[in-house]
Design an enzyme around this catalytic site. Structure first.
Site, mmCIF file in Angstrom:
data_model
loop_
_atom_site.group_PDB
_atom_site.id
_atom_site.type_symbol
_atom_site.label_atom_id
_atom_site.label_comp_id
_atom_site.label_asym_id
_atom_site.label_seq_id
_atom_site.Cartn_x
_atom_site.Cartn_y
_atom_site.Cartn_z
ATOM 1 N N TRP A 157 0.861 -1.191 0.000
ATOM 2 C CA TRP A 157 0.000 0.000 0.000
ATOM 3 C C TRP A 157 0.892 1.234 0.000
ATOM 4 O O TRP A 157 1.904 1.274 0.704
ATOM 5 C CB TRP A 157 -0.901 0.032 1.244
ATOM 6 C CG TRP A 157 -1.605 1.364 1.375
ATOM 7 C CD1 TRP A 157 -2.734 1.748 0.718
ATOM 8 C CD2 TRP A 157 -1.195 2.486 2.173
ATOM 9 N NE1 TRP A 157 -3.061 3.043 1.057
ATOM 10 C CE2 TRP A 157 -2.128 3.521 1.949
ATOM 11 C CE3 TRP A 157 -0.129 2.718 3.040
ATOM 12 C CZ2 TRP A 157 -2.039 4.759 2.567
ATOM 13 C CZ3 TRP A 157 -0.033 3.968 3.665
ATOM 14 C CH2 TRP A 157 -0.985 4.976 3.440
ATOM 15 N N GLU A 178 -3.131 -2.890 -2.351
ATOM 16 C CA GLU A 178 -4.221 -2.295 -1.569
ATOM 17 C C GLU A 178 -4.550 -0.888 -2.039
ATOM 18 O O GLU A 178 -3.671 -0.038 -2.157
ATOM 19 C CB GLU A 178 -3.830 -2.260 -0.092
ATOM 20 C CG GLU A 178 -4.884 -1.651 0.806
ATOM 21 C CD GLU A 178 -4.455 -1.644 2.265
ATOM 22 O OE1 GLU A 178 -5.278 -1.224 3.118
ATOM 23 O OE2 GLU A 178 -3.305 -2.034 2.564
ATOM 24 N N LYS A 200 -7.034 2.781 -1.894
ATOM 25 C CA LYS A 200 -7.621 3.681 -0.896
ATOM 26 C C LYS A 200 -8.381 4.762 -1.646
ATOM 27 O O LYS A 200 -7.997 5.152 -2.750
ATOM 28 C CB LYS A 200 -6.530 4.303 -0.015
ATOM 29 C CG LYS A 200 -7.060 5.011 1.215
ATOM 30 C CD LYS A 200 -5.939 5.332 2.190
ATOM 31 C CE LYS A 200 -6.492 5.929 3.489
ATOM 32 N NZ LYS A 200 -5.443 6.137 4.491
ATOM 33 N N ASP A 255 -9.788 -3.172 2.164
ATOM 34 C CA ASP A 255 -9.857 -2.585 3.512
ATOM 35 C C ASP A 255 -11.185 -1.870 3.600
ATOM 36 O O ASP A 255 -11.454 -0.956 2.821
ATOM 37 C CB ASP A 255 -8.684 -1.618 3.708
ATOM 38 C CG ASP A 255 -8.635 -0.991 5.103
ATOM 39 O OD1 ASP A 255 -9.684 -0.495 5.560
ATOM 40 O OD2 ASP A 255 -7.560 -0.981 5.718
ATOM 41 N N HIS A 279 -11.412 1.874 3.265
ATOM 42 C CA HIS A 279 -10.813 2.528 2.115
ATOM 43 C C HIS A 279 -11.779 2.760 0.961
ATOM 44 O O HIS A 279 -11.361 2.854 -0.196
ATOM 45 C CB HIS A 279 -9.612 1.712 1.617
ATOM 46 C CG HIS A 279 -8.422 1.815 2.506
ATOM 47 N ND1 HIS A 279 -7.167 1.351 2.140
ATOM 48 C CD2 HIS A 279 -8.279 2.343 3.755
ATOM 49 C CE1 HIS A 279 -6.307 1.582 3.130
ATOM 50 N NE2 HIS A 279 -6.968 2.170 4.116
ATOM 51 N N HIS A 306 -8.499 -6.303 5.073
ATOM 52 C CA HIS A 306 -8.084 -5.535 6.238
ATOM 53 C C HIS A 306 -9.373 -5.082 6.914
ATOM 54 O O HIS A 306 -10.043 -4.157 6.434
ATOM 55 C CB HIS A 306 -7.226 -4.334 5.845
ATOM 56 C CG HIS A 306 -5.778 -4.676 5.674
ATOM 57 N ND1 HIS A 306 -4.812 -3.723 5.438
ATOM 58 C CD2 HIS A 306 -5.137 -5.867 5.739
ATOM 59 C CE1 HIS A 306 -3.630 -4.317 5.345
ATOM 60 N NE2 HIS A 306 -3.811 -5.616 5.523
ATOM 61 N N ASP A 347 -11.855 6.878 6.902
ATOM 62 C CA ASP A 347 -10.915 5.796 7.219
ATOM 63 C C ASP A 347 -10.156 6.100 8.504
ATOM 64 O O ASP A 347 -8.966 6.424 8.487
ATOM 65 C CB ASP A 347 -9.942 5.605 6.053
ATOM 66 C CG ASP A 347 -8.934 4.499 6.316
ATOM 67 O OD1 ASP A 347 -9.320 3.492 6.937
ATOM 68 O OD2 ASP A 347 -7.774 4.650 5.917
ATOM 69 N N ASP A 399 -9.864 4.019 11.196
ATOM 70 C CA ASP A 399 -9.271 2.830 11.807
ATOM 71 C C ASP A 399 -9.621 2.647 13.284
ATOM 72 O O ASP A 399 -8.750 2.532 14.138
ATOM 73 C CB ASP A 399 -7.749 2.856 11.632
ATOM 74 C CG ASP A 399 -7.346 2.601 10.195
ATOM 75 O OD1 ASP A 399 -7.801 1.585 9.631
ATOM 76 O OD2 ASP A 399 -6.592 3.395 9.615
ATOM 77 N N ASP A 410 -6.820 -4.103 10.744
ATOM 78 C CA ASP A 410 -6.065 -2.867 10.558
ATOM 79 C C ASP A 410 -6.747 -1.736 11.305
ATOM 80 O O ASP A 410 -7.643 -1.086 10.786
ATOM 81 C CB ASP A 410 -5.931 -2.533 9.072
ATOM 82 C CG ASP A 410 -4.984 -1.361 8.834
ATOM 83 O OD1 ASP A 410 -4.359 -0.899 9.803
ATOM 84 O OD2 ASP A 410 -4.855 -0.923 7.680
#
Length: 421
Positions: free
Chosen positions: A188, A229, A231, A262, A265, A289, A297, A299, A329
């Site tokens: 990523w 990955e 985003k 993810d 993302h 993820h 995003d 997390d 993640d």
């Protein structure tokens, strides 16, 4: 403390209820251990890493909070992960970022890292009896300050990061070889533009050139598997992200790489669970993820919410377990970091168990017969079935704290270990 006899009695009652729906809870208790979740090492220390622990995060990455007791070195990181795994049922894996090497023997820049810097991680995984995954670290580095790494038009910068990619793949292959379990190498990059760019195509052409160079060497899939990955945007890259989902999905399909999904993302209304079966029509495997975005995003610690349940259900309903690699993640520095791991991982595990306790064949039959009322009704009734009794029995069988008992364990670890850091 949980009463073992009460747990067993509750499980027997739940077993009968699920049996009436055609679900074998004993089979579920066996199957759930096929789910091996990769624990991200960066929750232990807020993505600080061991390369330059006092350095500033960059590349759209931000950890908020300053809860006491964060890990300060590899020894403490590993100790914290061992504590986490002692509180989780089943077997996990560990996911290591390239900035978490052992540089006690001397510093090594990102384009000079070697297997020796991660041999300690490999040896630790052997001791724990677990597999290991790996990630290139294309952020928090002077050569990433421009906002561009593999897509940079500065040839010196681009070559530096291509070499980093090559090194991470070599390390990942050796990890998989030594541990006898394929190491997933995820790539990523934070590349993008704060304001509207003109030459989007030029940036993406540079990225394609860099990836082609970095992925040129072939490694056995039993040692290492590549993932890329995407985003939607990042801090400082709000207007355009070079590695968008469209870009990486196309690259993955063309070059037989895994696509990493993810769930933080994408745009807020996109459902990652819906993307899994689409991607697996065209690629062999995907990497997940699993996180919890709040508005963006951000997390947050994973919870047992609808999106995570959709992801798990899609995997189980379609028998995709062998084709999906599950990692977490998130990095929450505002609460006890061990607690964040345990809550988040257990939430993901619970989602998979709930999915396995579903009478999928009955639901598919209703769907194919056009019995949409019956499908809806059964899905609603499943929400109040005694899943918790099966989960508690699973934890009891695995010899880990049942229900909320892990809270006291983490409080004791905080008092005895974290508070003294």
């Amino acid at each position: 403390m949980a009463n073992k006899e009460m747990i067993k009695k509750a499980y027997e009652l739940a077993k009968e209820q699920y049996a009436a729906l055609g679900v074998d809870t004993e089979a579920v208790l066996n199957k759930i251990n096929e789910i091996k979740i990769s624990l991200h090492c960066w929750q232990t220390d807020d993505v600080s890493g061991t390369e330059n622990p006092d350095g500033q995060l960059s590349g759209g990455i931000q950890a908020t909070g300053n809860y006491p007791g964060k890990a300060r070195n590899i020894t403490e990181i590993m100790a914290d992960l061992e504590k986490v795994m002692s509180l989780l049922p089943g077997k996990q894996r560990v996911n290591v970022h390239a900035l978490y090497g052992d540089f006690s023997g001397g510093a090594a820049d990102r384009d000079a890292i070697e297997v020796k810097h991660f041999q300690g991680w490999i040896d630790w995984c052997k001791k724990q009896g677990i597999g290991m995954d790996f990630n290139g670290s294309f952020f928090s580095h002077p050569k990433a300050d421009s906002g561009f790494t593999l897509s940079s038009k500065d040839e010196e910068v681009r070559k530096f990061w291509v070499e980093h990619l090559k090194r991470t793949r070599e390390i990942a292959a050796e990890v998989g070889k030594q541990l006898k379990s394929p190491c997933v190498l995820n790539t990523w990059i934070p590349d993008g533009s704060k304001d509207t760019p003109v030459d989007r195509n030029g940036m993406r052409s540079q990225l394609t050139k860099s990836l082609d160079e970095g992925f040129a060497a072939e490694f056995p899939k039993e040692y290492m598997k590549d993932a890329v990955e995407s985003k939607v945007f990042g801090i400082g890259a709000e207007s355009m992200t070079v590695g968008s989902h469209d870009y990486y999905l196309g690259y993955a399909i063309k070059n037989n790489k895994m696509i990493c999904l993810d769930n933080g993302h994408f745009h807020p209304t996109e459902v990652v669970g819906d993307k899994i079966s689409s991607c697996l029509q065209f690629v062999d495997e995907v990497l997940l993820h699993v996180t919890r975005p709040v508005r963006w995003d951000s997390d947050h610690v994973v919870t047992l919410n609808e999106e995570v349940q959709t992801i798990a259900s899609e995997i189980v309903r379609n028998d995709f377990i062998s084709r999906v690699n599950v990692g977490l993640d998130f990095f929450d520095a505002s609460i006890n970091r061990i607690g964040a791991y345990v809550v988040g991982t257990r939430a993901a595990q619970k989602a998979f168990m709930i999915a396995m306790l579903e009478p999928t064949s009955t639901l598919v039959k209703y769907e194919e017969n056009g019995q949409n009322f019956e499908r809806l009704a059964l899905l609603e009734e499943l929400k109040t079935k005694p899943f918790g009794a099966v989960w508690d029995y699973y934890c009891l069988q695995e010899g880990v704290p049942v229900s909320e008992d892990y809270i006291a364990e983490i409080q004791a670890y905080e008092k005895e270990v974290l508070s003294k850091r």
